[in-house]
Design an enzyme around this catalytic site. Sequence first.
Site, PDB file in Angstrom:
ATOM      1  N   GLU A 246      12.016  -2.329   2.521  1.00  0.00           N
ATOM      2  CA  GLU A 246      13.211  -2.112   1.704  1.00  0.00           C
ATOM      3  C   GLU A 246      12.856  -1.727   0.269  1.00  0.00           C
ATOM      4  OE1 GLU A 246      15.569  -5.657   1.349  1.00  0.00           O
ATOM      5  OE2 GLU A 246      17.172  -4.617   0.286  1.00  0.00           O
TER       6      GLU A 246
ATOM      7  N   CYS B 121       9.653   6.259  -7.210  1.00  0.00           N
ATOM      8  CA  CYS B 121       8.742   5.969  -6.093  1.00  0.00           C
ATOM      9  C   CYS B 121       8.963   7.046  -5.025  1.00  0.00           C
ATOM     10  CB  CYS B 121       9.006   4.565  -5.534  1.00  0.00           C
ATOM     11  SG  CYS B 121      10.679   4.365  -4.907  1.00  0.00           S
TER      12      CYS B 121
ATOM     13  N   GLU C  93      11.759  -6.180  -0.055  1.00  0.00           N
ATOM     14  CA  GLU C  93      11.986  -5.454  -1.317  1.00  0.00           C
ATOM     15  C   GLU C  93      10.835  -5.693  -2.311  1.00  0.00           C
ATOM     16  OE1 GLU C  93      12.942  -3.263  -3.896  1.00  0.00           O
ATOM     17  OE2 GLU C  93      14.785  -3.283  -2.720  1.00  0.00           O
TER      18      GLU C  93
ATOM     19  N   ARG D 115       7.676  -4.689  -2.454  1.00  0.00           N
ATOM     20  CA  ARG D 115       6.410  -5.134  -1.824  1.00  0.00           C
ATOM     21  C   ARG D 115       6.395  -6.656  -1.678  1.00  0.00           C
ATOM     22  NH1 ARG D 115       3.790  -1.237  -5.285  1.00  0.00           N
ATOM     23  NH2 ARG D 115       2.692  -2.907  -6.405  1.00  0.00           N
TER      24      ARG D 115
ATOM     25  N   THR E 186       1.451  -0.066 -11.356  1.00  0.00           N
ATOM     26  CA  THR E 186       2.220  -0.892 -10.410  1.00  0.00           C
ATOM     27  C   THR E 186       1.481  -2.162  -9.985  1.00  0.00           C
ATOM     28  OG1 THR E 186       3.463  -0.817  -8.339  1.00  0.00           O
ATOM     29  CG2 THR E 186       1.471   0.517  -8.405  1.00  0.00           C
TER      30      THR E 186
ATOM     31  N   ASP F   1       0.325  -6.759  -3.400  1.00  0.00           N
ATOM     32  CA  ASP F   1       1.235  -6.531  -2.264  1.00  0.00           C
ATOM     33  C   ASP F   1       1.436  -7.866  -1.546  1.00  0.00           C
ATOM     34  OD1 ASP F   1       2.580  -5.699   0.000  1.00  0.00           O
ATOM     35  OD2 ASP F   1       1.416  -3.854   0.222  1.00  0.00           O
TER      36      ASP F   1
ATOM     37  N   ARG G 258       3.515  -8.439   0.990  1.00  0.00           N
ATOM     38  CA  ARG G 258       4.174  -8.302   2.298  1.00  0.00           C
ATOM     39  C   ARG G 258       3.343  -8.873   3.438  1.00  0.00           C
ATOM     40  NH1 ARG G 258       5.489  -2.020   1.914  1.00  0.00           N
ATOM     41  NH2 ARG G 258       3.606  -2.138   0.626  1.00  0.00           N
TER      42      ARG G 258
HETATM   43  N1  LIG Z   1       6.409  -4.578  -6.674  1.00  0.00           N
HETATM   44  C1  LIG Z   1       6.659  -3.267  -6.709  1.00  0.00           C
HETATM   45  N2  LIG Z   1       6.294  -2.541  -7.773  1.00  0.00           N
HETATM   46  C2  LIG Z   1       6.549  -1.219  -7.814  1.00  0.00           C
HETATM   47  O1  LIG Z   1       6.158  -0.525  -8.869  1.00  0.00           O
HETATM   48  C3  LIG Z   1       7.177  -0.583  -6.758  1.00  0.00           C
HETATM   49  N3  LIG Z   1       7.432   0.766  -6.808  1.00  0.00           N
HETATM   50  C4  LIG Z   1       7.547  -1.369  -5.639  1.00  0.00           C
HETATM   51  N4  LIG Z   1       8.167  -0.765  -4.594  1.00  0.00           N
HETATM   52  C5  LIG Z   1       8.245  -1.361  -3.296  1.00  0.00           C
HETATM   53  O2  LIG Z   1       7.159  -0.952  -2.498  1.00  0.00           O
HETATM   54  C6  LIG Z   1       7.540  -0.929  -1.123  1.00  0.00           C
HETATM   55  C7  LIG Z   1       7.172   0.422  -0.525  1.00  0.00           C
HETATM   56  O3  LIG Z   1       5.787   0.585  -0.541  1.00  0.00           O
HETATM   57  P1  LIG Z   1       4.992   1.308   0.670  1.00  0.00           P
HETATM   58  O4  LIG Z   1       5.202   2.770   0.492  1.00  0.00           O
HETATM   59  O5  LIG Z   1       5.557   0.782   1.937  1.00  0.00           O
HETATM   60  O6  LIG Z   1       3.567   0.902   0.484  1.00  0.00           O
HETATM   61  C8  LIG Z   1       9.037  -1.181  -1.084  1.00  0.00           C
HETATM   62  O7  LIG Z   1       9.235  -2.558  -0.745  1.00  0.00           O
HETATM   63  C9  LIG Z   1       9.464  -0.933  -2.524  1.00  0.00           C
HETATM   64  O8  LIG Z   1      10.603  -1.686  -2.881  1.00  0.00           O
HETATM   65  N5  LIG Z   1       7.287  -2.701  -5.662  1.00  0.00           N
HETATM   66 ZN   LIG Z   2      10.518   2.528  -3.696  1.00  0.00          ZN
END
Ligand SMILES: Nc1nc(O)c(N)c(N[C@@H]2O[C@H](COP(=O)(O)O)[C@@H](O)[C@H]2O)n1
Ligand SMILES: [Zn+2]
Length: 350
Positions: free
Chosen positions: A203, A215, A242, A244, A264, A276, A278
Amino acid sequence: MIEEIQFYEPNEDYGFLSNFSHSPIHLSDVTWPTSEHYYQAQKFTNSEIVQEILNAPTPDDAFQLSRKYAHLVKSDWMDVRHSVMRYIVFEKFRQNPHFTHLLVSTGEKLLTEHSHKDSYWGDGGDGRGQNELGKILMEVRDYFAEQEPFKHVHFVDSAKLPTQWGTFQMYGFVERATGKEHLALVYGELKQGEPPLIRLHSECLTGDALFSARCDCGFQLSRAMENIVNAGSGVLFYLRQEGRGIGLINKIRAYHLQDDGADTVEANEALGFAADMRNYEFCKGMLSFLNIESVKLMTNNPRKVKALKTAGINIVERVALQEGNNPHNSGYLKTKASKLGHMFDSSFIK
Ligand SMILES: Nc1nc(O)c(N)c(N[C@@H]2O[C@H](COP(=O)(O)O)[C@@H](O)[C@H]2O)n1
Ligand SMILES: [Zn+2]
């Protein structure tokens, strides 16, 4: 108040709980079409009668045969019938995992065989029967609810989801460990032996719903759905992880730190989180519910590849999903490649 599920006919709601539901059970080179066939046959020592019951075209015919030969029922039957029933109901669910997912999804509800014909196995129709079959089913449910792969999620319901690309069937699950609600959007017919094209999409409210260009999530989501429809079948798993895994509000905090110069990964770490957070273990439950053992996985993320392999899923192909590079996310994509190992072509993140 304890909620109750009453079942009886195999073609009604919760008919899979009935011994009359079609559920092949293999035991010692023999396949019993239903648990009813097996149960009725165990009343007899005469092998011809056992064979006749095994070959009965329907569970109702198997039941009628046991009445026809009632005078030949073995003498200790009443002493052993409960353990025979317990054994075959357990085997029915052990060997038919889709039913087991549905059984576990009944949660804590009281299961009652609402049978006006039987006040031992059922409730006698007036609720005063012993409901022994219901009790066995609840015991079997409690056992499987703690086992792989059933322990991770429970299925709640399914409905159509028409989209701009085509109509998906949407399945809703609740993750038992966290209470999070996850989705599987199934397109087309998943055929046994044909690994479907899938995406595990985490998400991202900002990217998926609010058109954020910070992103690549929204761009990947659209392309993944389009690819699945073009392939004729496949599944998009929409995982409520959401940011990560740090949640939306913490992602906003992380974005604020990135506005001030952090990347990030540094932003997550400055907030006290791993890069991360997740965990994909619960995906085993959803994949098993859909009877998926092998996949073609759309991802650039090596952690998703590793997580599925650890879950025992065979990845026959990784399909890159390089989408949405733009001036607002080029730094983010470069950090994904350099610090998180995302597999991008150099031409994509130039
Ligand atoms: N914690 C965090 N920091 C950022 O700077 C981000 N852009 C995100 N985005 C989250 O990353 C997930 C998607 O990543 P993948 O492409 O699957 O590796 C998704 O949960 C975004 O909300 N998070
Ligand atoms: Zn995103």
